[in-house]
Scaffold this active site. Structure first.
Site, PDB file in Angstrom:
ATOM      1  CD  GLU A 178      -2.718   1.404   2.461  1.00 15.80           C
ATOM      2  OE1 GLU A 178      -2.779   0.463   3.279  1.00 15.80           O
ATOM      3  OE2 GLU A 178      -3.437   2.427   2.544  1.00 15.80           O
ATOM      4  CG  ASN A 233      -4.964   4.961   1.106  1.00 18.94           C
ATOM      5  OD1 ASN A 233      -5.796   4.166   1.522  1.00 18.94           O
ATOM      6  ND2 ASN A 233      -3.673   4.836   1.347  1.00 18.94           N
ATOM      7  CG  ASP A 295      -8.547   1.779   3.427  1.00 20.00           C
ATOM      8  OD1 ASP A 295      -8.286   0.853   4.225  1.00 20.00           O
ATOM      9  OD2 ASP A 295      -7.744   2.690   3.152  1.00 20.00           O
ATOM     10  CD  GLU A 352      -6.710  -0.801   7.717  1.00 19.54           C
ATOM     11  OE1 GLU A 352      -6.237  -0.484   6.610  1.00 19.54           O
ATOM     12  OE2 GLU A 352      -7.504  -0.087   8.352  1.00 19.54           O
TER      13      GLU A 352
HETATM   14  O1    G Z   1      -6.654   3.852   6.697  1.00 20.62           O
HETATM   15  P1    G Z   1      -5.379   3.369   6.079  1.00 20.62           P
HETATM   16  O2    G Z   1      -5.347   1.884   5.926  1.00 20.62           O
HETATM   17  O3    G Z   1      -5.073   4.053   4.758  1.00 20.62           O
HETATM   18  O4    G Z   1      -4.264   3.776   7.153  1.00 20.62           O
HETATM   19  C1    G Z   1      -2.940   3.454   6.979  1.00 20.62           C
HETATM   20  C2    G Z   1      -2.156   4.077   8.132  1.00 20.62           C
HETATM   21  O5    G Z   1      -2.002   3.147   9.207  1.00 20.62           O
HETATM   22  C3    G Z   1      -0.748   4.485   7.709  1.00 20.62           C
HETATM   23  O6    G Z   1      -0.517   5.834   8.011  1.00 20.62           O
HETATM   24  C4    G Z   1       0.184   3.561   8.466  1.00 20.62           C
HETATM   25  O7    G Z   1       1.356   4.225   8.878  1.00 20.62           O
HETATM   26  C5    G Z   1      -0.655   3.086   9.646  1.00 20.62           C
HETATM   27  N1    G Z   1      -0.327   1.693   9.989  1.00 20.62           N
HETATM   28  C6    G Z   1       0.048   0.727   9.137  1.00 20.62           C
HETATM   29  N2    G Z   1       0.245  -0.450   9.791  1.00 20.62           N
HETATM   30  C7    G Z   1      -0.017  -0.211  11.095  1.00 20.62           C
HETATM   31  C8    G Z   1       0.023  -1.047  12.269  1.00 20.62           C
HETATM   32  O8    G Z   1       0.343  -2.232  12.244  1.00 20.62           O
HETATM   33  N3    G Z   1      -0.328  -0.455  13.431  1.00 20.62           N
HETATM   34  C9    G Z   1      -0.690   0.854  13.507  1.00 20.62           C
HETATM   35  N4    G Z   1      -1.010   1.356  14.703  1.00 20.62           N
HETATM   36  N5    G Z   1      -0.728   1.671  12.427  1.00 20.62           N
HETATM   37  C10   G Z   1      -0.391   1.139  11.221  1.00 20.62           C
HETATM   38 MN    MN Z   2      -5.625   2.409   3.048  1.00 21.70          MN
END
Ligand code: G
Ligand code: MN
Length: 389
Positions: A178, A233, A295, A352
């Site tokens: 992503e 996104n 998402d 995620e």
């Molecule tokens: O909503 P979206 O899926 O686009 O958000 C992605 C955001 O989540 C990114 O800014 C990323 O840095 C953060 N992120 C990605 N993986 C993790 C995780 O394992 N834990 C947390 N707390 N945040 C994460």
């Molecule tokens: Mn996303």
């Protein structure tokens, strides 16, 4: 150029009239609004449309408070008369902000922002108009400073797309990434979207940022082995933007990437405002051959009607259901239900926010297809992601 006072004029009851009296009435209302704005301006003034219910008027040679107060009373006289719509009389709900030429000079952008904040003040205080020389609160000034900094940073190439791995739940192999935007700030270091998205309120800035992400993602993905995909996104406000389809299509053609390697991630919020338009736009994007992912699934307020109407490719379970998966049985029930729902509609289900091995194992058991989170890798620059392939 002769000094002018900027007037920003907003009609605040167009939506209400549309809801209560319908489209024909709102057309009449907007036409009459436009006519009265034209009557407010004198021959030497310049009128410009910002939106059907928002106009700017540059009042030439109007510079001091006394003159502006006079313009204000002219406005009151013009808009005190109700407007007849089909068989209803409606009072136009008008607010205005006057920004005299002192202070910010001729920087139109800055003056419009001052005027917008003036409109908010007029609404709060219930006044027909306010006179604003500058942004008053520190917060407003800080917002303006940051907004300018974001705009300049975009031009200077300070925004870079990072990549976070999406891995196969069973084999742990990397299936794609992503793309996540980061701001390489000259003094503050690496900043995430929370620090800059609030300052991208301007439609142009949001578009610039999103188109930049789309192009970067596609340009980088062609350098990866075939089969490794990339996701971008798309904010709700841009899903229906006709330029999106053109940007995606042009980038695919120029870089020679197979469309099915690109996924556009949109939240359910995108369906909220105008579901029909959003579904039409997503359908058109999908016809380009790109994939569509929902998402943050499970946190929006949308109905599931779009699942019936559209063929979609991926569901991303929101991080909030994943974080406490190992301890919360109710979260596990929700994840199981979302996995079933996704599979019923032949969608790939992604979880995620996977931060540890235990959570990854539970997700695999529950049937999630793809996992993403700090446990597998943080968002990283393109060259480092290339290294994990
Ligand atoms: O909503 P979206 O899926 O686009 O958000 C992605 C955001 O989540 C990114 O800014 C990323 O840095 C953060 N992120 C990605 N993986 C993790 C995780 O394992 N834990 C947390 N707390 N945040 C994460
Ligand atoms: Mn996303």
């Amino acid at each position: 150029m002769a000094p002018s006072t900027l007037t920003l004029l907003a009609l605040d009851n167009a939506d209400l009239v549309r809801e209560t009296l319908g489209d024909a009435s709102v057309e009449l209302l907007l036409r009459e609004f436009q006519a009265r704005v034209a009557a407010f301006a004198r021959a030497a003034d310049r009128v410009f449309e910002i939106a059907p219910d928002k106009y700017g008027v540059l009042l030439r040679d109007v510079v001091d408070e006394q003159q502006i107060e006079l313009a204000g009373s002219k406005l009151k006289r013009l808009f005190d008369v109700p407007i007849t719509l089909v068989d209803h009389d409606v009072r136009p709900d008008i607010r205005a902000a006057f920004v005299p030429p002192d202070g910010c000079g001729s920087d139109m952008d800055a003056r419009l922002r001052i005027a917008e904040s003036g409109l908010r003040e007029a609404r709060r205080s219930g006044n027909l108009f306010v006179i604003r020389h500058e942004l008053t609160t520190e917060l407003e000034q800080e917002t303006l400073r940051r907004t300018r900094e974001v705009e300049a940073g975009l031009v200077k190439g300070e925004f870079l797309l990072f990549f976070q791995p999406k891995v196969h739940a069973g084999f742990g192999t990397v299936l794609g990434a992503e793309g996540l935007m980061r701001w390489l700030h000259p003094t503050d270091g690496l900043l995430g979207p929370d620090t800059f998205l609030p300052f991208c309120n301007d439609a142009m800035t949001r578009r610039t940022l999103c188109w930049h992400a789309v192009k970067s993602a596609i340009a980088v993905c062609v350098q990866w082995p075939g089969g490794i995909g990339v996701a971008v996104n798309v904010p709700p406000s841009l899903v229906c933007d006709p330029e999106l389809r053109a940007v995606v299509s042009d980038a695919l053609t120029i870089f020679g990437l197979e469309p099915q390697r690109v996924t556009l991630e949109v939240t359910e919020e995108a369906m909220l405002q105008d579901p029909d338009a959003a579904m039409a736009a997503l359908g058109a994007l999908r016809r380009l051959g790109v994939r569509i992912s929902i998402d943050d699934f499970g946190t929006g307020y949308s109905s599931l009607a779009y699942l019936r109407a559209l063929e979609l490719d991926e569901l991303k379970i929101d991080r909030s259901f994943v974080t406490h998966l190992c301890t919360e049985t109710r979260d596990r029930d929700i994840v199981r239900a979302i996995v079933d729902l996704g599979h019923t509609f032949s969608m790939r289900v992604v979880a995620e926010g996977v931060e540890d091995a235990e959570t990854a194992a539970v997700l695999k058991d529950l049937g999630a297809d793809v996992l993403q989170g700090y446990h597998f890798g943080r968002p990283m620059p393109a060259h480092r992601f290339r290294g994990v392939l």
